[in-house]
Write a protein that holds these residues in place. Structure first.
Motif, mmCIF file in Angstrom:
data_model
loop_
_atom_site.group_PDB
_atom_site.id
_atom_site.type_symbol
_atom_site.label_atom_id
_atom_site.label_comp_id
_atom_site.label_asym_id
_atom_site.label_seq_id
_atom_site.Cartn_x
_atom_site.Cartn_y
_atom_site.Cartn_z
ATOM 1 N N GLY A 1 -61.272 13.327 2.244
ATOM 2 C CA GLY A 1 -62.227 13.982 1.536
ATOM 3 C C GLY A 1 -63.739 13.199 1.364
ATOM 4 N N PRO A 2 -64.867 13.651 1.006
ATOM 5 C CA PRO A 2 -65.727 12.812 0.797
ATOM 6 C C PRO A 2 -65.633 11.947 -0.466
ATOM 7 N N LYS B 1 -68.379 21.285 7.104
ATOM 8 C CA LYS B 1 -69.386 21.489 5.951
ATOM 9 C C LYS B 1 -69.413 20.389 4.943
ATOM 10 N N ALA B 2 -68.078 20.128 4.400
ATOM 11 C CA ALA B 2 -67.968 19.092 3.395
ATOM 12 C C ALA B 2 -68.476 17.884 4.068
ATOM 13 N N TYR B 3 -68.189 17.439 5.115
ATOM 14 C CA TYR B 3 -68.514 16.070 5.515
ATOM 15 C C TYR B 3 -69.779 15.841 6.143
ATOM 16 N N LEU B 4 -70.439 16.838 6.730
ATOM 17 C CA LEU B 4 -71.630 16.813 7.244
ATOM 18 C C LEU B 4 -72.600 17.542 6.652
ATOM 19 N N GLY B 5 -72.265 18.558 5.658
ATOM 20 C CA GLY B 5 -73.329 19.069 5.039
ATOM 21 C C GLY B 5 -73.617 20.583 5.795
ATOM 22 N N GLU B 6 -74.174 21.351 4.898
ATOM 23 C CA GLU B 6 -74.439 22.769 5.433
ATOM 24 C C GLU B 6 -75.348 22.769 6.381
ATOM 25 N N ASP B 7 -75.373 23.770 7.287
ATOM 26 C CA ASP B 7 -76.609 23.974 8.196
ATOM 27 C C ASP B 7 -77.385 24.755 7.353
ATOM 28 N N GLU B 8 -78.545 24.188 7.340
ATOM 29 C CA GLU B 8 -79.483 25.065 6.375
ATOM 30 C C GLU B 8 -80.263 25.822 7.048
#
Lengths: 305, 290
Positions: free
Chosen positions: B48-49, B267-274
């Protein structure tokens, strides 16, 4: 001149043996929980009282040979004093272990006052004498009417101390108990994770320190023949000085420091002024703290940033 | 929806069961209703991050923290041990959980060998009757001591530290200190070995050796391993089972391959695609065509 020096050397070593035994208690407790157990001098004083009481009981029962009597009293004194040491830790220090750093220190001073008053109330404030148990000694050399003499008592004190220190070093170096003590000294959390019962190890450290102080108390009683409820203070502070001189936390340091303090005191009394012997000892404390705060055998503390 | 709890290995009973574990520090929820299972003879990775609560889980397992809510059950020889109710040193002793830390915590004043002997403290202490038998050298203690030395030697060989057994632990190079920590944990004869970032700071060669060591602990010794690790090459290569945490919640649980392709994990690792384009001037600066 030489014989006078030799005589003072013997006296100093005897005194140093007593200080060394007390100093071990300071240094061990400091090593394992990082606090100065200021009640340790009182534990020594209680040890001397228990030994006095045991001697009186023994002599009222009947005649024993001196060596046999000393052995019995030694055992009894060690056991009872160890109980005191254990209780002091359990009552005054363990509940405060995770508290802020000064709390156990204040508690130690409180414990010291309590134990002093306790003995004062129950044994009275007057000095208590003990008839000499042992007489005689060996004349080492005689010269111009001055005899260098080592009494049997001094021989017993020095031999007993050397024996105890060898045994004690073996316990610390080679037994599981000693290993767990060293492990707790270095990293208590990790030791617990490896299954070491840290609370019990700390208790046993106090027990061992108290048992050694008990031996010192017994020796003091035999050697000086007079004790009172206040002897723990000065002897305790001097033994603490010895522990600091040797390097607090270091066991060989405590032994060395004890011997050095004993010698300084004996030689100062012999060559300078007996009235200022305590001043000499505490000057050493001041000088050590200024010029070599880690003591003679202590490791310098490296702070990691 | 993500895959939660779709990992059920055949023939490997549960070893450690964490149920509804919640840990609050004042208003901060470090772990939020976490449940997972680590199985026998499995390498379970907890990933996890940063700040996801992985180390907090370890601290709950080893008795440093008392969980606010939840139950942690360790099975050993048919008996259940509730770790959240046990004192720290008993967890190692009775339940058989050993652990290492992110930062190295060896007994630096002792030799390599002594570090391994301290770990067998209980066994020796019982045999020596509080050191009395030890000092007298009774046979009972002798044989216990011999066993302890054999076990220590075994792990020294296994971790390649045999030649350095009498060196002070602090004199070892970093990678060797890491291996010594694992050897020391194994000397407590655990059922479950919890490793907090064992590969941190290792070079690729050392990291490869660590993989082999962990695989051998799982396969040859039959010990369950619970692993916190950031190095994905380690995680993906050796683990059988991966649990992913984010903000104290479990977001995925399964075999490494499944977890890797789980969109929640990505998503958790790279962030949401906004779905938001860069402002035109910045896009021009970085050479992107608007």
């Amino acid at each position: 001149m030489m014989d006078y020096f030799l005589q003072q050397l013997i006296n100093g070593l005897t005194l140093g043996a007593v200080y060394g035994l007390i100093a071990i208690g300071y240094t061990m407790v400091y090593g394992i929980i990082g606090m100065i157990n200021f009640a340790h001098g009182e534990i020594f004083m209680i040890g001397s009282f228990i030994s006095l009481i045991s001697f009186l009981i023994l002599s009222s029962i009947g005649a024993f040979s001196a060596v046999f009597a000393i052995l019995i009293v030694l055992l009894v004194t060690m056991i009872f004093t160890a109980v005191f040491g254990w209780s002091v830790e359990r009552i005054a220090y363990r509940p405060l272990r995770d508290s802020f750093k000064l709390a156990p220190l204040i508690s130690a001073i409180g414990m010291s006052i309590f134990l002093q008053s306790f003995v004062q109330v129950f044994q009275g404030a007057r000095p208590k004498p003990l008839q000499p148990i042992m007489h005689g000694g060996i004349k080492l050399l005689e010269h111009d009417g001055f005899a260098v003499q080592i009494s049997y008592l001094q021989i017993i004190i020095i031999l007993l101390t050397v024996g105890l220190m060898i045994g004690f070093t073996a316990v610390i170096q080679q037994t599981p108990l000693g290993r767990s003590q060293r492990a707790c000294e270095q990293d208590r959390t990790m030791a617990a994770l490896l299954g070491v019962n840290v609370d019990r190890t700390i208790s046993l450290t106090f027990v061992m320190g108290a048992a050694l102080a008990a031996v010192a108390g017994l020796m003091f009683t035999l050697y000086y023949g007079v004790i009172d409820f206040f002897i723990g203070f000065l002897a305790g502070v001097k033994a603490f000085t010895a522990a600091v001189l040797g390097g607090i936390g270091s066991l060989p340091g405590a032994m060395l420091g004890g011997v050095l303090i004993g010698l300084i005191e004996a030689f100062w009394s012999a060559y300078f002024s007996i009235a200022y012997k305590d001043v000499a000892v505490f000057m050493v404390l001041v000088l050590v703290l200024i010029f070599r705060p880690t003591g003679l055998l202590g490791r310098p503390e490296v702070e990691k940033v | 929806m993500s895959q939660l709890d779709n990992y059920a290995p055949v023939g490997k009973p549960a070893l450690l069961t964490v149920e509804h574990l919640t840990m609050r520090f004042g208003g901060l929820v470090a772990i939020d209703d976490l449940s997972f299972t680590a199985h026998e003879r499995d390498i379970t990775a907890l990933i996890g991050p940063n700040g996801a609560g992985k180390t907090t889980v370890f601290n709950c397992l080893t008795g440093f923290y008392k969980p606010t809510v939840g139950r942690i059950t360790m099975k050993r020889e048919g008996q259940d041990y509730l770790l959240e109710q046990m004192e720290g040193f008993r967890i190692t002793r009775l339940a058989g959980v050993a652990r290492t830390f992110q930062n190295i915590r060896l007994f630096s004043g002792m030799t390599v060998f002594e570090n391994l002997i301290v770990a067998q403290h209980n066994h020796l202490m019982n045999a020596s009757m509080f050191s009395i038998a030890g000092l007298l050298g009774l046979p009972r203690y002798r044989s216990a001591e011999k066993e302890a030395i054999e076990l220590a030697k075994f792990w020294l060989h296994k971790t390649g530290l045999y030649e350095r057994a009498d060196n002070p632990a602090s004199s070892l190079p970093y990678g060797a200190q890491r291996r010594l920590e694992i050897a020391r944990a194994m000397c407590t004869k655990p059922r479950l070995l919890c490793l907090d970032e064992p590969a941190a700071g290792l070079n690729p060669k050392e990291s490869g050796e660590l993989n082999d060591l962990l695989l051998s602990i799982r396969t040859d010794q039959g010990i369950g391993v619970l692993l916190i690790e950031h190095d994905m090459s380690v995680v993906m290569k050796i683990s059988d089972h991966v649990v992913v945490l984010d903000y104290g919640r479990k977001i995925s649980d399964g075999a490494p391959y499944d977890v890797r392709n789980d969109e929640n994990v990505i998503k958790a690792y790279l962030g949401e695609d906004e779905d938001e384009d860069l402002p035109p001037e910045i896009a021009a600066d970085v050479g992107m065509q608007p």
